[in-house]
Design a protein around this motif. Sequence first.
Motif, PDB file in Angstrom:
ATOM      1  N   ASP A 142       0.822  -1.217   0.000  1.00  0.00           N
ATOM      2  CA  ASP A 142       0.000   0.000   0.000  1.00  0.00           C
ATOM      3  C   ASP A 142       0.855   1.266   0.000  1.00  0.00           C
ATOM      4  O   ASP A 142       0.386   2.333   0.364  1.00  0.00           O
ATOM      5  CB  ASP A 142      -0.938  -0.002   1.211  1.00  0.00           C
ATOM      6  CG  ASP A 142      -0.197  -0.019   2.540  1.00  0.00           C
ATOM      7  OD1 ASP A 142       1.032  -0.218   2.541  1.00  0.00           O
ATOM      8  OD2 ASP A 142      -0.850   0.168   3.578  1.00  0.00           O
ATOM      9  N   GLY A 143       2.091   1.153  -0.423  1.00  0.00           N
ATOM     10  CA  GLY A 143       3.004   2.289  -0.398  1.00  0.00           C
ATOM     11  C   GLY A 143       3.851   2.229   0.861  1.00  0.00           C
ATOM     12  O   GLY A 143       3.809   1.257   1.613  1.00  0.00           O
ATOM     13  N   PHE A 144       4.626   3.259   1.089  1.00  0.00           N
ATOM     14  CA  PHE A 144       5.515   3.275   2.251  1.00  0.00           C
ATOM     15  C   PHE A 144       5.051   4.335   3.239  1.00  0.00           C
ATOM     16  O   PHE A 144       4.915   5.502   2.888  1.00  0.00           O
ATOM     17  CB  PHE A 144       6.962   3.558   1.834  1.00  0.00           C
ATOM     18  CG  PHE A 144       7.914   3.583   2.986  1.00  0.00           C
ATOM     19  CD1 PHE A 144       8.213   2.418   3.682  1.00  0.00           C
ATOM     20  CD2 PHE A 144       8.503   4.765   3.393  1.00  0.00           C
ATOM     21  CE1 PHE A 144       9.078   2.432   4.758  1.00  0.00           C
ATOM     22  CE2 PHE A 144       9.372   4.791   4.468  1.00  0.00           C
ATOM     23  CZ  PHE A 144       9.665   3.622   5.146  1.00  0.00           C
ATOM     24  N   GLN A 145       4.794   3.887   4.457  1.00  0.00           N
ATOM     25  CA  GLN A 145       4.441   4.782   5.560  1.00  0.00           C
ATOM     26  C   GLN A 145       5.412   4.458   6.688  1.00  0.00           C
ATOM     27  O   GLN A 145       5.409   3.334   7.210  1.00  0.00           O
ATOM     28  CB  GLN A 145       2.996   4.547   5.995  1.00  0.00           C
ATOM     29  CG  GLN A 145       2.009   4.791   4.872  1.00  0.00           C
ATOM     30  CD  GLN A 145       0.934   3.720   4.822  1.00  0.00           C
ATOM     31  OE1 GLN A 145       0.747   2.973   5.750  1.00  0.00           O
ATOM     32  NE2 GLN A 145       0.237   3.651   3.707  1.00  0.00           N
ATOM     33  N   VAL A 146       6.239   5.399   7.054  1.00  0.00           N
ATOM     34  CA  VAL A 146       7.379   5.146   7.927  1.00  0.00           C
ATOM     35  C   VAL A 146       7.004   4.387   9.202  1.00  0.00           C
ATOM     36  O   VAL A 146       7.477   3.265   9.420  1.00  0.00           O
ATOM     37  CB  VAL A 146       8.115   6.462   8.281  1.00  0.00           C
ATOM     38  CG1 VAL A 146       9.242   6.194   9.261  1.00  0.00           C
ATOM     39  CG2 VAL A 146       8.642   7.125   7.031  1.00  0.00           C
ATOM     40  N   ILE A 147       6.219   4.956  10.058  1.00  0.00           N
ATOM     41  CA  ILE A 147       5.943   4.347  11.364  1.00  0.00           C
ATOM     42  C   ILE A 147       5.182   3.029  11.229  1.00  0.00           C
ATOM     43  O   ILE A 147       5.629   2.002  11.754  1.00  0.00           O
ATOM     44  CB  ILE A 147       5.210   5.332  12.304  1.00  0.00           C
ATOM     45  CG1 ILE A 147       6.039   6.603  12.523  1.00  0.00           C
ATOM     46  CG2 ILE A 147       4.860   4.659  13.625  1.00  0.00           C
ATOM     47  CD1 ILE A 147       7.403   6.368  13.154  1.00  0.00           C
ATOM     48  N   PRO A 148       4.041   2.994  10.524  1.00  0.00           N
ATOM     49  CA  PRO A 148       3.323   1.718  10.424  1.00  0.00           C
ATOM     50  C   PRO A 148       4.154   0.607   9.778  1.00  0.00           C
ATOM     51  O   PRO A 148       4.108  -0.534  10.213  1.00  0.00           O
ATOM     52  CB  PRO A 148       2.100   2.045   9.566  1.00  0.00           C
ATOM     53  CG  PRO A 148       1.924   3.514   9.665  1.00  0.00           C
ATOM     54  CD  PRO A 148       3.296   4.088   9.871  1.00  0.00           C
TER      55      PRO A 148
END
Length: 126
Positions: free
Chosen positions: A32-38
């Motif tokens: 789903d793309g890159f999300q740093v913390i999750p």
Amino acid sequence: MANFDDLGYDEVVDTICDVIDLGKNVKNVFADGFQVIPDLIALTPEFFKVQEIISDAPLAINQLKNLSVEEAKKAHAEISKRTGVAQDKVVDTVTKGFGIIIELYEVFAWNQAKFFAIKQKVQDLA
């Protein structure tokens, strides 16, 4: 002293399957793309998988070095069956998986060092 002539191939299969599974899990995290913390949180269990692969590597390497042609064919078929990767894609998938292991290890090693530095700064505040 171990007799390397009868080591079998079970750890070769397990370790290579772990490498492939790790690659698939990382791919799913980034789907789903890159999300740093999750994503860093979602990847934390994969760091433990990397540690397991590293721990299992010595036996897997000894087994790999001593595989007969028949054992190699059986291991290859079992890896394909367990992971769902087509037999003609196993080697390429494993190679890419090892590249992911190296990069994940670098990320977690850097973050671990950073967290220890932050922890020390927090302790120094008191």
